[in-house]
Motif scaffolding. Structure first.
Motif, mmCIF file in Angstrom:
data_model
loop_
_atom_site.group_PDB
_atom_site.id
_atom_site.type_symbol
_atom_site.label_atom_id
_atom_site.label_comp_id
_atom_site.label_asym_id
_atom_site.label_seq_id
_atom_site.Cartn_x
_atom_site.Cartn_y
_atom_site.Cartn_z
ATOM 1 N N ALA A 173 0.814 -1.177 -0.076
ATOM 2 C CA ALA A 173 -0.163 -0.068 -0.035
ATOM 3 C C ALA A 173 0.778 1.211 0.064
ATOM 4 C CB ALA A 173 -0.758 -0.037 1.346
ATOM 5 N N ARG A 174 1.949 1.150 0.811
ATOM 6 C CA ARG A 174 2.845 2.386 0.802
ATOM 7 C C ARG A 174 3.483 2.688 -0.667
ATOM 8 N NH1 ARG A 174 4.553 1.480 6.984
ATOM 9 N NH2 ARG A 174 3.447 3.033 7.918
ATOM 10 N N CYS A 178 2.727 5.994 -2.367
ATOM 11 C CA CYS A 178 4.057 6.895 -2.671
ATOM 12 C C CYS A 178 4.143 7.116 -4.410
ATOM 13 C CB CYS A 178 5.509 6.167 -2.306
ATOM 14 S SG CYS A 178 6.857 6.905 -2.543
ATOM 15 N N ALA A 179 4.137 5.991 -5.072
ATOM 16 C CA ALA A 179 4.251 6.290 -6.646
ATOM 17 C C ALA A 179 2.831 7.151 -7.222
ATOM 18 C CB ALA A 179 3.823 4.821 -7.350
ATOM 19 N N SER A 180 1.652 7.158 -6.395
ATOM 20 C CA SER A 180 0.578 7.878 -6.808
ATOM 21 C C SER A 180 1.029 9.331 -6.501
ATOM 22 C CB SER A 180 -0.471 7.659 -6.301
ATOM 23 O OG SER A 180 -0.917 6.253 -6.384
ATOM 24 N N PHE A 181 1.672 9.658 -5.346
ATOM 25 C CA PHE A 181 1.831 11.113 -4.956
ATOM 26 C C PHE A 181 2.920 11.378 -5.832
ATOM 27 C CE2 PHE A 181 4.401 13.838 -2.693
ATOM 28 C CZ PHE A 181 3.452 14.766 -2.212
ATOM 29 N N PHE A 182 4.056 10.979 -6.223
ATOM 30 C CA PHE A 182 5.220 11.488 -7.060
ATOM 31 C C PHE A 182 4.850 11.186 -8.526
ATOM 32 C CE2 PHE A 182 7.477 10.582 -2.939
ATOM 33 C CZ PHE A 182 7.884 11.797 -2.788
ATOM 34 N N GLY A 183 4.040 10.381 -8.958
ATOM 35 C CA GLY A 183 3.423 10.436 -10.360
ATOM 36 C C GLY A 183 2.458 11.813 -10.728
ATOM 37 N N ALA A 184 1.862 11.991 -9.550
ATOM 38 C CA ALA A 184 0.908 13.214 -9.702
ATOM 39 C C ALA A 184 1.499 14.483 -10.016
ATOM 40 C CB ALA A 184 -0.098 13.473 -8.760
ATOM 41 N N TRP A 212 -5.350 18.195 -5.558
ATOM 42 C CA TRP A 212 -6.134 17.608 -4.573
ATOM 43 C C TRP A 212 -5.665 16.130 -4.277
ATOM 44 C CZ3 TRP A 212 -9.150 19.304 -0.821
ATOM 45 C CH2 TRP A 212 -9.645 20.780 -0.964
ATOM 46 N N GLY A 213 -5.372 15.444 -5.705
ATOM 47 C CA GLY A 213 -4.732 14.295 -5.649
ATOM 48 C C GLY A 213 -3.742 13.891 -4.684
ATOM 49 N N LEU A 214 -2.663 14.872 -4.527
ATOM 50 C CA LEU A 214 -1.496 14.947 -3.962
ATOM 51 C C LEU A 214 -1.892 14.839 -2.432
ATOM 52 C CD1 LEU A 214 1.008 17.559 -5.455
ATOM 53 C CD2 LEU A 214 1.292 14.940 -5.517
ATOM 54 N N TRP A 220 -3.441 9.427 2.571
ATOM 55 C CA TRP A 220 -3.628 7.914 2.319
ATOM 56 C C TRP A 220 -2.290 7.249 2.846
ATOM 57 C CZ3 TRP A 220 -2.966 5.376 -3.020
ATOM 58 C CH2 TRP A 220 -2.874 3.793 -2.811
ATOM 59 N N PHE A 221 -1.215 7.602 2.430
ATOM 60 C CA PHE A 221 -0.120 7.126 3.061
ATOM 61 C C PHE A 221 0.253 7.162 4.508
ATOM 62 C CE2 PHE A 221 4.643 6.989 3.836
ATOM 63 C CZ PHE A 221 5.006 6.251 3.214
ATOM 64 N N ASP A 222 -0.277 8.086 5.059
ATOM 65 C CA ASP A 222 -0.063 8.427 6.379
ATOM 66 C C ASP A 222 -0.930 7.479 7.289
ATOM 67 O OD1 ASP A 222 1.988 10.139 6.157
ATOM 68 O OD2 ASP A 222 0.983 12.131 6.767
#
Length: 993
Positions: A173-174, A178-184, A212-214, A220-222
């Motif tokens: 999940a992390r 993480c990939a979603s965060f930096f990919g955005a 907003w996605g970030l 989500w990560f936290d």
């Protein structure tokens, strides 16, 4: 439930117990509540206001950004900030609990400390951009936002690494979060540029989705921390120590033994003391020592690189050897260590502290107003900084480690990053402009803290091991001293600013696009290449008895080949060679700086190393200053010789079969390697984010909206050091901005040399005022003092010229075609030679006249430094330029001129002004204002009588008026002089504009 603490004391029965997972859950839901409440309330109460921006509003923009939703309107702003304040408690607590849990499970790892530091800093940064909104302070809001994103890199990395091996679902999940965060971030930046730069309506709405996605990915990560704390309990209770002192509260962690998979009632829970004294552990001391070593290296490079610009200011004013050059000999201070016991004293706690305190004089010199007194102070600091640095390099425990060399290279990276963030000026340089005192004061505070840490550091036992039993001969001196001197010169002359090697390969524009990289945009790629080189060095820095592959001749061949490409080729190909050379130098630096000789010859080794540096430094200056130095003709325009000497010096440090090389175990401790990699990665990312942040947010536009109006200027800037010996960029920006100059020719601007601090004089003007820039024939291999064209109008194409100079200094010229409201106009910026060489001036003027005549009848503006009297006949430059170049003087009746001239054709001249120099330089700013004929029309009357119909200011349109604040005493000692007012001219009868 019973359990024992680390000290063997069980929690009392009345202890208050809290499931640790509830803290992570509270953090998640309170964070979501804060953001979603702001979004919902803002949309209900102020929908059209929060979707509107500087480009468009509803219906083109229909979804609010995070900044608008949380910070622009009441009551959503207040509700959001109240909820955020309440969230800070669970957020800080969950960070500390996660650190304590990880430190308990992995007591010898440095990753938990990275997690704690990044977690605390990101939380503080989060508070910064939440409570300082973009409407309060846009710059501060963006700074904290960027800092938050940067801190998320080590935070997310640490959380992933420290995830328990049995909790594979949390780890997956992390990874995904993480990939979603930096990919955005990539589409976020793209749509932001579309909005800010290209001003596309609706782009900000698309940007808002990813923004907003970030937020959601971050929450989500936290939220995954809940699974880390699922079997952890928090106990709060009062206790007494052996002395009977009451402890108000003690936090105990109770974690299930997952390896044996026993039930909660059967397990003997492990309870760990997490009070504040335990948090200040040896890990913190190690981190503090590393930070202190890094800042010490940063101060070393800051003081070192400030000496030569401070002394060369006198040489520039004298146009020759002034005697102040003797200050360079302070670099040879390590010879003092030849006196018995001085090296041992310098390596002791008191000696090291005393030398570092003396080094701080280089920062305190900022407050010294007189240039000579400042030079003496900087010289003393430079002598101290070399004693301090060489004593550190010579410590016996540094023999078998690459750490000192790596931290020295890392300090240069930090200095280069600070220069990139601060308009290519090191913020703690003593000759920084007077308005940046806050940064210098902050640097002094950090230096005092560093001094305190170094003085209170535990003394290490120095080994008395003799490295060599054989005599240290002449070949040994060559193989140790010359590589260090050549490396220091290479790092200083080419690597101390990320825009220097970009300038080496620059050739101008073609079809509206730059042919190669731009310093202020692509300079960070140089920084990234340097960071990559240092990362490669850490990859081969594990302790081993095998020779380092980074000292193999094959690696040297790669470096020499890369530099050859940079030297021989231009534009992108040359730039790619520069990237390879940066990787080579920084990868080899730790190995080349490693000490491998007996302590009793350290003084001689470093003396000859710095003597090598001084010789190479002077030789590099001689290649362009040959007209003003003794025996200058020997190295005139021979930077190739200097390059061969510096690469040859470095080559002696590589592992050739015939050279006897020392075989010892070298490397860097794993903890230090991890710290270096984190800082290097942070520097690379910070340079990229800072470049995106500093890029102009709006399209470059001329100051005057009236069609066809062009305000031009010519100014000789004396190498960016003002009359007080300080950086003049801020003064330059102020006057150019106030005068609303659309096109400016700047001369004596090639500062990419050690004598000028490797600076980019155009950085503040381009970034803050918004200009296109052509930095002209520049870089040491062009051997000129530099010419620059900055323009509010797009540059269609440009050509760089090196004018004929058989005897005197090489003269640069820029020939550019500029798109002015759809009409191509040729702009020529040039710097002729000195009056001592009449043949040079004649040949240069003839070539300039040919260049101008070749574009006839296209409209043309000449902005140049021409050593001649007005109306002077041949062979003087004036008649050659005006007659053969088919141009007009801006005002032939102005007889009080000597070197700066504005010439033109195919345009209507509307105003002419001369502005006093103030304290910026020794030359005034001349301004010429012109107007283009309307598209499809030509000049109706080009006779002298029509061109010299003067006018009163009140009789011309107000949009042609020069700034009124510069009448009388003016501003900052700049005022209209000679005529005491701008001169205005009437348009010929029948002119169509």
């Amino acid at each position: 439930m019973s359990g024992l603490s680390a000290s063997g004391v069980p929690p009392p029965k009345n202890a208050f117990r809290i499931p640790a997972s509830s803290i992570a859950v509270a953090n998640t839901y309170m964070s979501l509540a804060a953001f979603l409440s702001a979004l919902v309330i803002g949309s209900v109460l102020h929908y059209k206001k929060i979707v509107k921006n500087s480009v468009a509003g509803y219906p083109h923009e229909w979804f609010p950004s995070v900044s608008a939703a949380i910070g622009d309107w009441y009551p959503e702003r207040s509700i959001f900030q109240i909820l955020c304040a309440l969230t800070s408690g669970p957020r800080f607590m969950s960070t500390f609990l996660l650190y304590q849990q990880a430190a308990t499970e992995k007591p010898h790892s440095k990753v938990p400390t990275v997690l704690l530091v990044s977690g605390v800093v990101r939380t503080l940064a989060c508070g910064g951009w939440m409570f300082i909104t973009s409407s309060d302070d846009h710059d501060a809001h963006d700074f904290f936002m960027i800092l938050y994103i940067v801190c998320n890199i080590p935070w997310m990395y640490s959380c992933i690494v420290l995830t328990n091996v049995t909790n594979s679902r949390a780890k997956k999940a992390r990874y995904l979060a993480c990939a979603s965060f930096f990919g955005a971030i990539f589409p976020l930046v793209y749509f932001f540029i579309q909005h800010k730069v290209h001003r596309v309506a609706g782009a900000y709405t698309r940007y808002s989705f990813f923004e907003w996605g970030l937020i959601l990915c971050d929450v989500w990560f936290d939220s995954i921390m809940e699974s880390d704390f699922r079997h952890t309990q928090l106990y709060l209770f009062g206790a007494s120590d052996a002395m009977g002192t009451k402890i108000l509260s003690q936090t105990l962690l109770d974690r299930e033994d997952l390896r044996e998979n026993r039930s909660l009632d059967q397990a003997s829970p492990r309870i760990v003391d997490a009070t504040l004294p335990n948090l200040i552990s040896s890990q913190w001391k190690v981190q503090l020592e590393f930070a202190s070593d890094l800042y010490t290296a940063f101060v070393f490079w800051s003081v070192f690189t400030s000496l030569i610009p401070s002394l060369f200011w006198f040489s520039v004013w004298e146009l020759g050897i002034a005697g102040h050059e003797l200050a360079l000999l302070t670099c040879l201070s390590p010879i003092i260590f030849a006196i018995p016991k001085t090296l041992g004293w310098a390596q002791s706690r008191w000696g090291s502290s005393a030398l570092f305190a003396a080094t701080m004089l280089g920062q305190l010199a900022y407050y010294v107003r007189r240039p000579l007194s400042r030079l003496l102070t900087v010289s003393a600091a430079n002598a101290a900084v070399f004693l301090h640095q060489t004593a550190y390099w010579s410590q016996p425990e540094n023999t078998n480690t690459l750490y000192p060399g790596a931290i020295t290279a890392l300090g240069l990276l930090l200095s280069s990053l600070c220069k990139h963030l601060n308009y290519s000026v090191n913020p703690i340089w003593p000759f920084a402009d007077l308005q940046s005192s806050k940064l210098n004061k902050f640097g002094l505070i950090l230096s005092l803290l560093t001094l305190l840490e170094r003085h209170t550091r535990t003394d290490r036992q120095h080994a008395s091991k003799v490295i060599r039993s054989t005599p240290f001969g002449l070949k040994d001196y060559f193989c140790t001293s010359l590589p260090i001197g050549g490396l220091l010169f290479t790092l200083h002359s080419l690597m101390s600013d990320c825009s220097t090697l970009v300038a080496w390969t620059w050739t101008g524009y073609s079809h509206y696009q730059p042919k190669g990289p731009l310093p202020h945009i692509h300079g960070p790629l140089i920084l990234i290449a340097q960071c990559l080189g240092l990362l490669i060095a850490t990859m081969f820095a594990a302790p081993t008895s095998s020779p380092s592959p980074l000292l193999h001749p094959a690696w040297l061949l790669f470096g020499v080949g890369s530099f050859t490409i940079t030297y021989r080729y231009q534009d992108w190909l040359g730039f790619f060679g520069a990237l390879g050379f940066c990787i080579f130098v920084f990868a080899a630096s730790p190995s080349l700086l490693r000490r491998s000789w007996p302590a009793n010859v350290s003084a001689q080794v470093y003396f000859f190393a710095m003597l090598t540096y001084c010789v190479l430094g002077l030789a590099s200056v001689w290649t362009v200053a040959y007209a003003f130095v003794p025996a200058g003709h020997l190295l005139r325009e021979r930077s190739d010789i200097v390059s061969i000497l510096q690469l040859g010096s470095i080559a002696l440090g590589f592992r050739f079969p015939k050279f006897r090389r020392l075989k010892t175990t070298v490397g860097i401790a794993p903890s230090a390697r991890s710290q270096i990699r984190i800082i290097v990665t942070s520097i690379a990312l910070s340079s990229l984010l800072a470049t995106l942040y500093k890029r102009p947010s709006q399209l470059v536009r001329p100051y005057t909206s009236a069609p066809g109006v062009i305000t031009t200027g010519i100014w000789t800037l004396h190498f960016g050091l003002n009359n007080l010996g300080r950086d003049s960029q801020r003064q330059l920006q102020k006057l150019i901005g106030d005068m609303k100059l659309d096109i400016v020719g700047l001369l004596e601007t090639d500062l990419h040399r050690i004598v000028f601090g490797n600076r980019d004089l155009t950085r503040r003007v381009v970034e803050d005022l918004g200009y296109y820039v052509d930095i002209g024939p520049t870089g040491p291999k062009s051997h000129t003092w530099g010419a620059v064209l900055v323009s509010k109008f797009p540059i269609i194409n440009s050509t760089h010229h090196l004018l004929p100079s058989p005897h005197g200094e090489l003269a640069p010229a820029i020939e550019a075609v500029v798109d002015i409201h759809g009409t191509p106009v040729t702009v020529v910026v040039a710097h002729n030679g000195q009056e001592e060489d009449p043949l040079d001036r004649e040949l240069q003027s003839t070539e300039l006249a040919r260049i101008m005549a070749s574009s006839y009848p296209r409209p043309l503006i000449f902005l140049g430094y021409v050593v001649t009297k007005p109306l002077a006949t041949r062979p003087n430059p004036y008649e050659i330029l005006v007659t053969d170049g088919r141009v007009h003087d801006i005002d032939k009746d102005d007889r009080d001129r000597w070197c700066e001239y504005i010439l033109y054709r195919g345009l209507y001249r509307t105003a002419y002004a001369r502005v006093s120099r103030g304290t910026v330089t020794d030359t005034e700013l001349q301004i010429g204002q012109f107007m283009l004929p309307r598209h499809g029309h030509d000049i109706v009357d080009d006779s002298e009588a029509a061109r010299y119909r003067r006018s009163r200011k009140e009789d011309v349109p107000s949009y042609l008026w020069m700034p009124k604040q510069y009448y009388g005493k003016g501003v900052n000692r700049h005022f209209y002089h000679v005529f005491k007012t701008p001169l205005y001219y009437k348009l010929p009868e029948g002119a169509v504009v």
